[in-house]
Write an enzyme that holds these catalytic residues in place. Structure first.
Site, short mmCIF file in Angstrom:
data_model
loop_
_atom_site.label_atom_id
_atom_site.label_comp_id
_atom_site.label_asym_id
_atom_site.label_seq_id
_atom_site.Cartn_x
_atom_site.Cartn_y
_atom_site.Cartn_z
N GLN A 109 0.97 -1.15 0.00
CA GLN A 109 0.01 0.00 -0.18
C GLN A 109 0.84 1.05 0.02
O GLN A 109 1.51 1.65 0.94
CB GLN A 109 -0.81 0.05 1.26
CG GLN A 109 -1.64 1.24 1.55
CD GLN A 109 -2.48 1.28 2.65
OE1 GLN A 109 -1.97 0.32 3.65
NE2 GLN A 109 -3.32 2.08 3.20
N GLY A 110 0.94 2.13 -1.04
CA GLY A 110 1.75 3.19 -1.11
C GLY A 110 1.10 4.52 -0.86
O GLY A 110 0.77 5.15 -1.88
N SER B 298 1.39 6.73 2.19
CA SER B 298 2.25 7.60 3.04
C SER B 298 3.45 8.07 2.24
O SER B 298 4.04 7.27 1.53
CB SER B 298 2.52 7.03 4.20
OG SER B 298 1.62 6.57 4.92
N SER C 187 4.87 -1.15 4.09
CA SER C 187 4.88 -2.61 4.22
C SER C 187 4.88 -3.51 3.21
O SER C 187 4.18 -3.29 2.32
CB SER C 187 3.99 -2.79 5.38
OG SER C 187 3.80 -1.83 6.56
N GLU D 44 -9.17 -0.92 6.14
CA GLU D 44 -8.03 -1.43 6.80
C GLU D 44 -8.29 -1.03 8.25
O GLU D 44 -8.01 -2.09 9.16
CB GLU D 44 -6.82 -0.08 6.52
CG GLU D 44 -5.42 -0.38 7.49
CD GLU D 44 -4.53 0.56 6.78
OE1 GLU D 44 -4.80 1.50 5.91
OE2 GLU D 44 -3.34 0.33 7.12
N GLU E 157 -4.12 9.49 17.72
CA GLU E 157 -4.62 10.87 17.93
C GLU E 157 -5.64 11.15 16.65
O GLU E 157 -6.58 11.85 16.81
CB GLU E 157 -3.42 11.93 17.71
CG GLU E 157 -2.53 12.13 18.76
CD GLU E 157 -1.69 10.84 19.09
OE1 GLU E 157 -1.38 10.07 18.04
OE2 GLU E 157 -1.23 10.65 20.35
#
Ligand SMILES: Cc1cc2nc3c(=O)[nH]c(=O)nc-3n(C[C@H](O)[C@H](O)[C@H](O)COP(=O)(O)OP(=O)(O)OC[C@H]3O[C@@H](n4cnc5c(N)ncnc54)[C@H](O)[C@@H]3O)c2cc1C
Lengths: 351, 378
Positions: free
Chosen positions: B123-124, B126, B158, B241, B361
């Site tokens: 999963q690209g 970030s 990852s 996710e 957060e």
């Protein structure tokens, strides 16, 4: 697997929410709390009794409604939500205990008066025959005292009991210190006291959930309105994140309490664990969420004038009644060790 | 309310249990490479008998399992202490996203090799300057004849070092801002224009990587959900996710806690009231999470989406998982911090839990804004 309420159960919640909002709003709670004698609203009590709520979870054979601990839990959540001054909780908790732990003769003798609300009962833990704080201990006819795995039912009218009203930080409910004297008349419940006590814990947990939920609702409304630094204070993350934590604790406690109530009705093998999960989680939620509500209201939250303190006070006392949360946590750990030693049953439930 | 499993769900569980008993892969081998290969082999064994993607529809290699059966699948894997299939991101994120937004040709081409672990996915999303604020991403996709040339940098990716396909979100409209002008691509990782560099994590191992893209090639047929529609497609991936991963993870957490409880009991530590209380506290938290997750399942079955409890489970999971390994090292003494103890790894790995898949957060922001309706600070 269906982890939700039926339409009938929703109806109980709706009826209770509407009735209590109309008949026992904060102004009525305050009126009772500020009376010197702390007497409850008789008319409201009669109304609750007429709805059958004094015996909602008791069998029809003794005059109850024959519904489950789950329906009682829904009702008590609403009574907690409204912080209603009434003996419904103490009477229901004692009724559950007697129903589970009494012999047939004991049940037939005691439960009809409890179900009809004519001869109410209450329950507390005792040490050496003394219970320091018994909810509604000065008005109940039957006082159930649990000590070292035994439960005795004392008749308040028979003499030999020292019953002294005792003011607590929670003026929305009446309390008494009860001591069993040498001449007291009591009878010992003959069956499973542990299961009876667990049911009473579930009832208490349900009231705590309602207190937490109301504290959250009041707080969210307040921090949306109250402005500082040119913005509603609810926009500050120190405030909004604490509100999110209040939701997390409240919903977690509700999940556990509903599970425990369901187990009491449908899967007794899971009741011990369920009751301990519920009481541990609901005590924490009740204490933390109502404390956070005071904090997020600022100075007004610390005044007698605002209503959040009723929730905090009732939650503090509720969390301290019956078996303390710490003992429930230790019990959950020991039950887990025992369960690991025994393979899962074939039709096992979700938890 | 009925918290028992139906006869059908129970039959599903019994069949799966029996299958795992006869196909148990044993203990994981040493080393990242070997252990990944072992998990790929495990997924192939699952796939061969139709167990790799139980929640997928049968036409794509699944079993059409209900949500409850999927939950049971996760519980049974954890109970038997066998790993999740290797291609988690393909199975839980990529496949479900394609089923919603992909074309028939894409489903035909991509789904089956996900199930068999022939093609691993990553999963690209970030980037160095776009983490919590994903809409700030800068990777550029430039239209050329027959496809796109993509340039930029992704990070924390990852499994990229094992992956054949990358779910890539890139800016396809030059000078577009925020959520607009993004496109969701499937990028072939096997090309010279994609450089994967492992990033060593605090555990010492490298599960995630940085990706350097220098005019990487993506053909037109690998656009998912239409040009310019990338944000919507990405949200589908993110929803899967947080909802999908959480269920399997909470079950793994329970297995870890049971292990700690066993060790503590074997050492006689539960005789201490305070140890029993602290362990019990974690059991309580773990069960609250589990019960709340099941409440979420009921809500999802009924209303198509989880209720307020749905946004809480990933947060509850990461918090409790961190507490379990913290208590383990406290109870078990300094030996638990030696690298030959599994607890030392768990302690360190758990720090990532409250960051990956949306930080705690950010989850609190979501709960505050979307569930409680509090105003946002801007
Ligand atoms: C183990 C692991 C695996 C990962 N795998 C992948 C992967 O496969 N693919 C992928 O695309 N990404 C992956 N990630 C990346 C992950 O999604 C991001 O790290 C995460 O979203 C946070 O972004 P960031 O690292 O840029 O932190 P930042 O967004 O820079 O956050 C820094 C700190 O600021 C806080 N913060 C930021 N914004 C706010 C706000 N609005 N309000 C309050 N606090 C705020 C954060 O909570 C954090 O504490 C992985 C991360 C980890 C740890």
């Amino acid at each position: 697997m269906h982890f939700d309420f039926t339409d009938d159960q929703r109806e109980i919640r709706r009826t209770a929410r509407e009735l209590l909002a109309a008949r026992s709003g904060f102004e009525r709670v305050r009126a009772v709390a500020e009376r010197d004698d702390g007497a409850y609203d008789e008319a409201l009590w009669r109304e609750l009794v007429e709805l059958g709520w004094a015996g909602i979870a008791l069998p029809e054979a003794v005059g109850g409604q024959g519904l489950g601990v789950l329906e009682l839990a829904i009702l008590l959540e609403e009574l907690g939500y409204a912080v209603t001054p009434s003996p419904i909780f103490s009477n229901a908790a004692a009724g559950l205990l007697i129903d589970a732990a009494g012999s047939d003769a004991q049940r037939e003798a005691l439960l009809p008066g409890i179900a009809s609300g004519e001869q109410t009962a209450t329950v507390a833990l005792a040490r050496d025959g003394v219970a320091e704080l018994v909810p509604d201990g000065d008005s109940a006819r039957w006082i159930v005292l649990v000590e070292e795995g035994r439960a005795i039912v004392c008749d308040a009218l028979a003499g030999g009991l020292e019953i002294a009203p005792r003011a607590t930080i929670d003026p929305t409910r009446r309390y008494a210190r009860v001591a069993v004297g040498p001449g007291a008349l009591s009878l010992e419940l003959e069956r499973d006291v542990a299961a009876g006590l667990d049911r009473a814990e579930v009832a208490l947990a349900a009231e705590l959930c309602g207190l937490a939920e109301r504290a959250l609702v009041l707080t969210v409304a307040y921090v949306k309105e109250r402005r500082q630094f040119g913005t509603p204070v609810g926009a500050f993350q120190a405030v909004s994140h604490r509100a999110a934590e209040m939701l997390l604790e409240t919903e977690g406690a509700r999940s556990a309490t509903w599970f425990a109530a369901w187990a009491a009705d449908a899967e007794p093998a899971s009741l011990a664990r369920g009751a301990s999960l519920a009481k541990a989680a609901a005590s924490d939620a009740g204490r933390h969420v109502t404390a956070a509500a005071i904090q997020l209201h600022g100075g007004i939250g610390f005044t007698w004038e605002a209503d959040v303190h009723w929730l905090y006070k009732r939650a503090q006392v509720d969390a301290a009644l019956l078996v303390p949360a710490a003992r429930h946590r230790a019990r959950v750990a020991r039950l887990a060790v025992a369960a690991a030693a025994a393979p899962a049953a074939a039709g096992a439930a979700v938890a | 309310m009925d918290l028992t499993f139906s006869p059908q769900a129970t039959a599903f569980r019994d069949e799966l249990r029996a299958w795992i008993d006869t196909h148990h892969p044993g203990a994981a081998p040493e080393g990242e490479e070997a252990s990944f290969a072992w998990r790929v082999a495990w997924q192939r064994a699952l796939a061969a008998d139709g167990w790799a993607a139980v929640h997928w529809p049968p036409e794509h290699g699944g079993r059409g399992a209900t949500l409850v059966e999927s939950a049971i699948f996760n519980e049974e894997l954890a109970r038997a202490r066998v790993p999740q299939p290797a291609n988690v991101l393909g199975l839980l994120l990529g496949g479900p996203t394609l089923m919603v937004h992909g074309s028939e040709e894409q489903k035909e081409r991509f789904l089956s090799p996900i199930v068999t672990a022939e093609e691993i996915w990553c999963q690209g999303f970030s980037e160095p300057d776009a983490g919590s604020d994903l809409a700030a991403l800068k990777t550029r996709a430039v239209k050329v004849d027959g496809g796109w040339r993509v340039t930029g940098q992704k990070v924390w990716t990852s499994y990229a070092h094992h992956a054949k396909w990358c779910m890539l979100v890139a800016r396809s409209e030059p000078d577009s801002a925020r959520h607009k002008g993004l496109t969701y691509f499937l990028m072939d990782m096997e090309q010279a224009e994609v450089v994967v560099r492992p990033l060593r994590q605090i555990t010492g191992s490298a599960e995630f990587n940085e990706l350097f893209l220098e005019e990487a090639w993506i053909p037109d047929e690998n656009v998912v959900g239409g040009v310019g529609n990338g944000w919507r497609v990405a949200l589908t991936t993110l929803m899967n996710e947080r909802a999908g991963l959480a269920f399997g993870l909470q079950v793994a957490l329970r297995a870890l806690l049971d292990e700690l409880t066993e060790v503590a009991a074997a050492r006689g530590l539960l005789a201490s009231e305070s140890v029993a209380e602290r362990l019990g506290d974690l059991h309580v938290r773990c069960e609250l999470l589990r019960l709340t997750a099941y409440r979420g399942l009921t809500a999802t079955m009924k209303y198509g989406q989880p209720g307020p409890e749905g946004s809480l489970t990933k947060w509850m999971w990461s918090d409790t998982n961190q507490r379990v390994s913290e208590l383990a090292v406290e109870l078990l003494g300094p030996g638990a911090l030696a690298t030959d103890s599994r607890w030392s790894f768990e302690l360190l790995r758990a720090r990532g839990n409250s960051i990956e898949g949306g930080t705690t957060e950010i989850l609190k922001n979501i709960v505050a804004e979307r569930v409680l309706g509090l105003p946002r600070l801007r």
